[in-house]
Scaffold this active site. Structure first.
Site, PDB file in Angstrom:
ATOM      1  CB  SER A 115      85.374  60.132  95.608  1.00  0.00           C
ATOM      2  OG  SER A 115      86.413  61.066  95.488  1.00  0.00           O
ATOM      3  CG  ASP A 266      82.791  66.600  91.651  1.00  0.00           C
ATOM      4  OD1 ASP A 266      83.575  67.218  92.387  1.00  0.00           O
ATOM      5  OD2 ASP A 266      82.730  65.359  91.591  1.00  0.00           O
ATOM      6  CG  HIS A 296      83.152  64.966  95.396  1.00  0.00           C
ATOM      7  ND1 HIS A 296      83.680  64.521  94.196  1.00  0.00           N
ATOM      8  CD2 HIS A 296      83.746  64.212  96.371  1.00  0.00           C
ATOM      9  CE1 HIS A 296      84.553  63.558  94.434  1.00  0.00           C
ATOM     10  NE2 HIS A 296      84.600  63.343  95.731  1.00  0.00           N
TER      11      HIS A 296
END
Length: 318
Positions: A115, A266, A296
């Site tokens: 991320s 996600d 995620h």
């Protein structure tokens, strides 16, 4: 005689960029290649719980987690907010990498970015490809504004089938992004979790992570204030720069092999945008994997598959 394996399990505080920052290093054999993991957020490190999900990974790599500048165990009131820039984080990452290579007598290591950490990773790889064997992009951030808009549309589509639901009400209440008020962002993230597209696809998994953070030796209740203060501090000073990032224009090419891993569910970083970047990226070699039971955090939600995927595509030493 077969040499004995020498395992490692340590917490190590370093002075990085003139600030004290914490590493956690684990593995069954220090002769294994190094894997440096850049956590997400900004401001959401993994040291407090990740050891529960990487036992298989430690069979193949010496795994290094790092609480980045201003977050978790690396948080301090003395850190200048002027140092909370992507450029400083890039320099920190390179310094951590160089320390690891020198300390373990290695020439290169494997880099994983999750991320927010995947933004740092792309910049670092662009500047110092000579330090890395392969890049693993997990829930790869490409363009936060587009990702948010795409996720919002997905949530609206889900809510349309439940017109009387709280989800339908909330999505109509906040409207489409961009949002200017913090409450709109909070409601949006709540909607993401309602649709099981947030931190984990299974809410029970997220609760397990919280329990592990509160009861573990790494953080525990005594260090949760550092985690929460670091989260607020990091988001306050890095969010604007985060939303200006666009990988298509900033990092169109990388000189190391790349493996991208995305969770099917996600809605923080929707897979279609990450995959478009993967398709357009110029790299010596690239692979794409979608984990069917993840949102995620595929490395937390499907740790065995994650370890097998990384080990299969680590071309050096394994």
């Amino acid at each position: 005689m077969i040499p004995e394996k020498k395992s490692i399990a340590i917490m190590k505080e370093l002075s990085i960029g003139n600030t004290k920052q914490m590493l956690m290093i684990n593995g069954v054999d220090v002769k294994n290649p190094l894997l440096l993991f850049l956590h997400g957020g900004p401001g959401t490190p993994q040291i407090g719980y990740v050891r529960h999900y990487q036992k298989e990974l430690e069979q193949y790599f010496t795994v290094v987690h790092w609480d980045q500048r201003g977050s978790g165990l690396s948080y301090s009131k003395r850190i200048s907010h002027h140092s909370m820039t992507i450029n400083h984080f890039i320099k920190d990452t390179i310094q951590v990498t160089q320390w690891l290579l020198a300390h373990f007598s290695k020439s290169k290591l494997y880099l994983a970015g999750h991320s927010w950490g995947s933004i740092l990773a792309l910049h670092v790889l662009q500047q110092r490809p000579d330090l890395f064997y392969t890049y693993y992009g997990i829930s790869q951030v490409v363009n936060p504004q587009d990702e948010e808009s795409t996720a919002y549309q997905h949530i609206r589509e889900i809510s349309e089938s439940k017109k009387a639901s709280i989800l339908s009400f909330l999505t109509r209440f906040i409207g489409a992004p961009p949002w200017k008020q913090d409450i709109q962002h909070l409601i949006y993230r709540f909607c993401v979790e309602l649709t099981r597209g947030g931190f984990t696809h299974r809410h029970r998994q997220s609760l397990a992570v919280l329990f592990q953070m509160l009861t573990g030796n790494e953080y525990g209740v005594r260090n949760m204030h550092s985690f929460l203060n670091g989260l607020r501090f990091s988001k306050k000073h890095l969010t604007d720069e985060l939303y200006r990032f666009n990988a298509f224009t900033s990092v169109p090419s990388i000189k190391v092999p790349c493996v991208f891993i995305s969770g099917k569910h996600d809605l923080i970083v929707p897979a279609e945008i990450s995959k478009q970047y993967y398709q357009e990226l110029e790299a010596p070699e690239k692979r794409w994997f979608q984990f069917e039971n993840s949102a995620h955090t595929p490395h937390i939600e499907e740790p065995s598959l994650f370890a097998n995927t990384l080990s299969r595509h680590a071309r050096h030493h394994l």
